[in-house]
Design a protein around this motif. Structure first.
Motif, mmCIF file in Angstrom:
data_model
loop_
_atom_site.group_PDB
_atom_site.id
_atom_site.type_symbol
_atom_site.label_atom_id
_atom_site.label_comp_id
_atom_site.label_asym_id
_atom_site.label_seq_id
_atom_site.Cartn_x
_atom_site.Cartn_y
_atom_site.Cartn_z
ATOM 1 N N HIS A 141 0.802 -1.183 -0.060
ATOM 2 C CA HIS A 141 0.004 -0.030 0.029
ATOM 3 C C HIS A 141 0.953 1.281 0.051
ATOM 4 C CE1 HIS A 141 -3.593 -2.300 0.342
ATOM 5 N NE2 HIS A 141 -3.324 -2.734 1.567
ATOM 6 N N GLU B 20 -0.310 3.804 -2.143
ATOM 7 C CA GLU B 20 -1.569 4.600 -1.691
ATOM 8 C C GLU B 20 -1.299 5.623 -0.769
ATOM 9 O OE1 GLU B 20 -4.056 3.776 -3.529
ATOM 10 O OE2 GLU B 20 -3.384 2.120 -4.492
ATOM 11 N N TYR B 21 -0.054 5.854 -0.146
ATOM 12 C CA TYR B 21 -0.012 6.645 0.966
ATOM 13 C C TYR B 21 -0.491 8.254 0.544
ATOM 14 C CZ TYR B 21 2.553 3.266 3.699
ATOM 15 O OH TYR B 21 3.173 2.192 4.405
ATOM 16 N N TRP C 92 -4.097 8.773 -0.209
ATOM 17 C CA TRP C 92 -4.945 8.489 0.890
ATOM 18 C C TRP C 92 -4.881 9.939 1.812
ATOM 19 C CZ3 TRP C 92 -3.014 2.992 3.086
ATOM 20 C CH2 TRP C 92 -3.476 2.096 2.396
ATOM 21 N N THR D 128 -6.588 13.171 -0.116
ATOM 22 C CA THR D 128 -8.074 13.080 -0.114
ATOM 23 C C THR D 128 -8.432 13.346 1.469
ATOM 24 O OG1 THR D 128 -8.200 11.335 -1.714
ATOM 25 C CG2 THR D 128 -9.898 11.323 -0.357
ATOM 26 N N GLU E 59 -13.163 5.582 0.769
ATOM 27 C CA GLU E 59 -12.430 4.653 0.285
ATOM 28 C C GLU E 59 -10.943 5.111 0.922
ATOM 29 O OE1 GLU E 59 -8.886 2.751 -1.611
ATOM 30 O OE2 GLU E 59 -9.556 5.054 -2.002
ATOM 31 N N ALA E 60 -10.666 6.205 0.890
ATOM 32 C CA ALA E 60 -9.213 6.726 1.498
ATOM 33 C C ALA E 60 -9.360 6.468 3.058
ATOM 34 C CB ALA E 60 -8.734 8.203 1.204
ATOM 35 N N THR E 61 -10.161 6.763 4.013
ATOM 36 C CA THR E 61 -10.213 6.786 5.353
ATOM 37 C C THR E 61 -10.341 5.193 5.585
ATOM 38 O OG1 THR E 61 -12.715 7.069 5.352
ATOM 39 C CG2 THR E 61 -11.047 8.936 5.817
ATOM 40 N N GLY F 124 -9.399 2.746 3.678
ATOM 41 C CA GLY F 124 -8.114 2.028 3.329
ATOM 42 C C GLY F 124 -7.253 2.249 4.341
ATOM 43 N N LEU F 125 -6.838 3.391 4.589
ATOM 44 C CA LEU F 125 -5.958 3.893 5.325
ATOM 45 C C LEU F 125 -5.919 3.265 6.790
ATOM 46 C CD1 LEU F 125 -3.088 5.403 6.330
ATOM 47 C CD2 LEU F 125 -4.621 7.557 6.842
#
Length: 401
Positions: free
Chosen positions: A157, A160-161, A164, A167, A185-187, A189-190
């Motif tokens: 991931h 993605e940092y 995330w 966003t 999705e960002a919250t 996912g993180l």
């Protein structure tokens, strides 16, 4: 450009307007002169734009509380807004104490050899190719790798940092009802990622994540605070540092006289980092507070419960504090900018950002003969951050003059 004339016109000002993205500074100047503390009708908040007033707000946590979060809309819990950003003492002191040992000068200084290795690897590619997208090839990968290694997170991931973090920052400037599927999705996912790491023990022993989890095990932090810190430190460090590096490269590419001065006097590298932070503050327009009692700012009475924006970007261009504030000067001194805040909420990760910035710039000055734009930069469409999504640069290797 936004035109402002008088306090009543200032009340219609929108600090998040897309047309301000390229250059918000004339609008800030008008506000400082004509409406230094003005209620923004669109959002029902007060914008404070002069340096002395912004600094006073940031220092006085008892009157200007962070307990409802640092974004436009109040948060329901400190964990929702990030426990570092959304608490006041004594809770803020307790939470900050749990991670303070990792941010001492000695601890940060020990990181430099690894940071320098990462920076050299990234710059080698840029110098070899001659043209580079500075954001994709330097400004993003260096902080991403540094923070992943400091936290002790597994490899997955990492790509993605930045998305995330960007966003989540952008959501802090959204009015009620502005949540999007991208934010969910960002919250998800993180915080799903960091909660899983904590639950499964997937972190490197004696890294930052390990010590945060241990603090939770000793009862110094609640479980929600542990997860909030594991994700929140990453968010705060990632996009602010990425944007600082992008703003720095852009400022130097568009001010060749200041680049030449740095090449001539490389001891000015730390000063240049501070000037970049002042000139193009990564967090803009600024963070929010709420008044706990009736108070006054710039002779304007604010009732208890008023939500105010401390406008960092405006404060750092205030001619009442800085001579020639719209000039980028790598040798500016003194330079007590507010890009990292002030008071009890002064940015915990500032030493890491400064270290990364100093190493990147010192290596660039040592190895590049020229830095200039090689195409049109693309501004980041973010309501709370000022930076670039893409920054094409021509970077000429010193050995190829």
């Amino acid at each position: 450009m936004t035109t402002i004339s008088g306090p009543s016109a200032g009340s219609a000002f929108d600090p998040f307007a897309p047309e301000l993205r390229d250059d918000p500074y004339p609008a800030y100047a008008a506000l400082r002169d004509e409406a230094p503390c003005v209620r923004l009708d669109r959002y029902g908040v007060w914008l404070i734009s002069r340096y002395d007033d912004v600094a006073a707000v940031l220092r006085d946590w008892e009157t200007f509380s962070s307990a409802q979060g640092a974004g436009l809309e109040p948060v329901a819990t400190p964990e929702e807004g990030g426990v570092i950003l959304s608490t006041d003492p004594p809770d803020h002191t307790r939470v900050r104490r749990a991670v303070a040992r990792d941010f001492t000068p000695k601890a940060i200084g020990a990181l430099e050899p690894r940071v320098r290795d990462l920076v050299r690897a990234a710059l080698d590619g840029a110098l070899t190719e001659g043209e580079v997208d500075w954001i994709a090839q330097v400004a993003q990968p260096v902080p991403t790798t540094v923070m992943a290694e400091l936290m002790g997170y597994p490899d997955r991931h990492r790509e993605e940092y930045c998305r995330w973090a960007s966003t989540i920052f952008d959501s802090m400037g959204c009015p009620a009802g502005g949540a999007t599927p991208a934010l969910a999705e960002a919250t998800g996912g993180l915080f799903g990622f960091v909660a899983g790491i904590a639950a499964e023990g997937e972190y490197v022993t004696d890294g930052w994540a390990d010590r945060i989890v241990q603090a939770g095990g000793r009862g110094e932090l609640a479980r929600g605070e542990v997860v909030s810190l594991l994700g929140g430190i990453l968010v705060a460090a990632m996009d602010t540092t990425v944007n600082m590096l992008g703003n720095l490269a852009h400022a130097l590419a568009t001010h060749p006289d200041q680049w030449a001065r740095l090449v001539e006097r490389p001891e000015l590298v730390p000063s240049a980092i501070e000037e970049c932070l002042r000139f193009e503050s990564p967090v803009q327009p600024g963070f929010f507070r709420v008044t706990t009692t009736d108070t006054t700012v710039a002779d304007v009475p604010l009732p208890a419960g008023s939500r105010v924006m401390a406008a960092f970007g405006s404060a750092n261009r205030d001619p009442r504090r800085f001579a020639d504030p719209d000039r980028f000067l790598v040798d500016r001194s003194p330079n007590e900018h507010l890009a990292f805040g002030r008071g009890v909420h002064f940015c915990l990760g500032a030493p890491v950002a400064r270290l990364i910035g100093r190493v990147v710039l010192s290596e660039l000055v040592a190895n590049a003969a020229e830095v200039r734009l090689a195409g049109s930069p693309v501004r980041k469409p973010n309501r709370m951050l000022r930076g670039f999504d893409s920054l094409p640069l021509a970077v000429r290797n010193r050995s190829r003059r």
